[in-house]
Each structure stands twice: as C-alpha cells, then as structure tokens.
Write an enzyme that holds these catalytic residues in place. Structure first.
Site, PDB file in Angstrom:
ATOM      1  N   GLU A  97      -1.324  -8.669   4.120  1.00 50.50           N
ATOM      2  CA  GLU A  97      -1.115  -9.075   5.511  1.00 50.50           C
ATOM      3  C   GLU A  97      -2.412  -9.575   6.149  1.00 50.50           C
ATOM      4  OE1 GLU A  97      -1.903  -4.557   5.911  1.00 50.50           O
ATOM      5  OE2 GLU A  97      -1.214  -6.002   4.407  1.00 50.50           O
ATOM      6  N   CYS A 135       0.820  -1.212   0.000  1.00 51.90           N
ATOM      7  CA  CYS A 135       0.000   0.000   0.000  1.00 51.90           C
ATOM      8  C   CYS A 135       0.860   1.270   0.000  1.00 51.90           C
ATOM      9  CB  CYS A 135      -0.995  -0.018   1.146  1.00 51.90           C
ATOM     10  SG  CYS A 135      -2.372   1.159   0.898  1.00 51.90           S
ATOM     11  N   HIS A 168      -3.556  -5.171   0.455  1.00 51.09           N
ATOM     12  CA  HIS A 168      -3.074  -5.514   1.795  1.00 51.09           C
ATOM     13  C   HIS A 168      -3.032  -7.037   1.993  1.00 51.09           C
ATOM     14  CE1 HIS A 168      -2.863  -1.578   3.926  1.00 51.09           C
ATOM     15  NE2 HIS A 168      -3.635  -1.216   2.908  1.00 51.09           N
TER      16      HIS A 168
END
Length: 262
Positions: free
Chosen positions: A223, A113, A221
């Site tokens: 994660e 990001c 994202h």
C-alpha cells in the site's frame, strides 16, 4: 457504473491515548481508490457491531490490512507467550471466518502483513512468534526511527516460483520489497501455497490453491506508494479487476492473474 466496494479491515486504536477508535491507514484507502479503482469502506472488525454474512453482502472484496496486534496463538493451537505480543481478539473473530467464507465463495481478498498471516491461520496454518529469533533469519521488523520513507524503503528481495502467479503478474521471478513485520508463517495452512520467499527463507507471498477467486496475499506492505511502485501497482490493479468481476457476478481465480499480465 458505481464502483465496487472494498471492505478495508480496520484496527482498534486510541486517539490521544484515551479515545477509542476504529482506525485505517490513509495509504490503504488511497491504494484501493486510486489504483484498484474501487470504493474504500473502513470496516470496524468487531463482532459486536457486524457479522461476516453482512460483510459478504455489503462488500465486493476485502483488503486484509496490517496491524500491530497479532493473531492470537490459540487460533493455531499454541499457548500465549510474551513473544506473541499484543492481540486483537475482536479482529480475529471477524477476519478468520471471513477468509474461510471468501475462499469457499470465490469472493476476492488481498492480504497484507497481518492479513497475510490471517489467511494462513484461517486455513489451519501456524506462525512463528518472532522471526528474528530464529537461527539464520534477518530482522524483518520496521526500523524504529526515521521518516516514513525510511521505514518503508526497500530492504530485501523476494523470489517467486518460475511458473507461479506472482512471476506472471510482475513479469519477473524476483522483486525488492519493504519489510515491517515480526511474525511469519511456520507451517502453511491447507491449500496455502507459499509462492515467494525472502533470502533467509521467510514466506513472503501466497495464494490458496484451487480457490475459485482471488487470494493473493503478501507479507510486505504494497500500500506504500502503490500508485507509483512497479511491484505494488500490479498487485492492486489485479485485485481491482477481481473485485470488479465479483461485482458483475463473475469469478476471478488465480489463473486470471496470469491472463491479465500476459
């Protein structure tokens, strides 16, 4: 053998709206520890407390995280406007030279990001201040309401080049991703290869051509749910392999990603 260390770039925050803190999302540490199998080390991204040369010695690789503040437009030759949003000049002062040093040395980093945008700016690229204001573009911002699951749900596809590292890594030329950003790449930096795009033409995945180390970076994202998501997991696994290689004195360039997934 001691696991290698991944420096997780932190963000400035206020606890209870008053107490200054260096913050890092738990899901970043989980992804680094559980999927990349490295030691997560939160980095206060502020040149008052540490230097880039020190970070390069302490850490084996770096996770360039997302964050609400944006890269200051002066870093890519533009004037500040209200559309550019909030900034974190201390983080700019650490991450931009850190990225350039890692590219030169071959030390691995993984941009997410804002981190994805930092890689582009560090190498001379520019950014759009607000993607949703561009003709024909969708709103890539995080939904303002709902649970975390709803905020991080899959929202659009990303298509990669047929023979690029992302297609080789995922075993497919197109995947579904979440979307939680306002800005995006306008012009790619020197040697920055935009290897994945959203249906509206927004840049979503990149690598640095000719770099001696791991430079894969994404606008979404990964994660979130990294241990279980079929797109996130191979990204963090490949990053972990690159960090272990550096820890052992070896380089892990983009072609090595293809060998890992073959």
């Amino acid at each position: 053998m001691t696991r290698p260390v991944v420096g997780i770039i932190g963000n400035s925050a206020l606890l209870n709206d008053s107490y200054p803190a260096h913050a890092g999302g738990v899901m970043n540490s989980q992804a680094v520890a559980q999927v990349a199998d490295c030691i997560p080390l939160l980095i206060p991204a502020d040149p008052r407390y540490l230097s880039v040369p020190e970070l390069l010695e302490v850490c084996d690789g770096f996770l360039l995280t997302g964050g609400r503040p944006n890269v200051h437009p002066s870093e890519y030759g533009e004037e500040e406007t209200p559309a550019h949003g909030a900034f974190d000049r201390s983080r700019d002062a650490i991450t931009l030279p850190l990225i350039r040093a890692c590219v030169e040395r071959g030390q691995p980093f993984f941009g997410i990001c804002r981190g994805f945008q930092e890689v582009n700016v560090a190498l001379g690229g520019t950014l759009y201040p607000e993607i949703r204001d561009l003709p024909g573009r969708m709103n890539h911002r995080m939904p303002p309401d709902g649970t975390l699951e709803q905020k991080f749900e899959l929202r659009h596809s990303v298509r990669f080049s047929e023979d690029g590292p992302f297609t080789r890594l995922f075993g497919a030329p197109e995947v579904m991703t979440n979307s939680l950003h306002g800005q995006g790449i306008k012009t790619p930096g020197k040697a920055v290869v935009v290897d994945g795009i959203a249906p509206d033409g927004t840049a979503e995945a990149l690598y640095v051509e000719g770099a001696p180390g791991f430079t894969l970076s994404v606008q979404w994202h990964p994660e979130w749910n990294a241990a279980n998501d079929p797109v996130s997991r191979p990204l963090f696994r490949a990053f972990g392999e690159a960090v272990r290689a550096w820890h052992c004195g070896q380089l892990y360039p983009v072609p090595a990603v293809a060998r890992l997934s073959a």
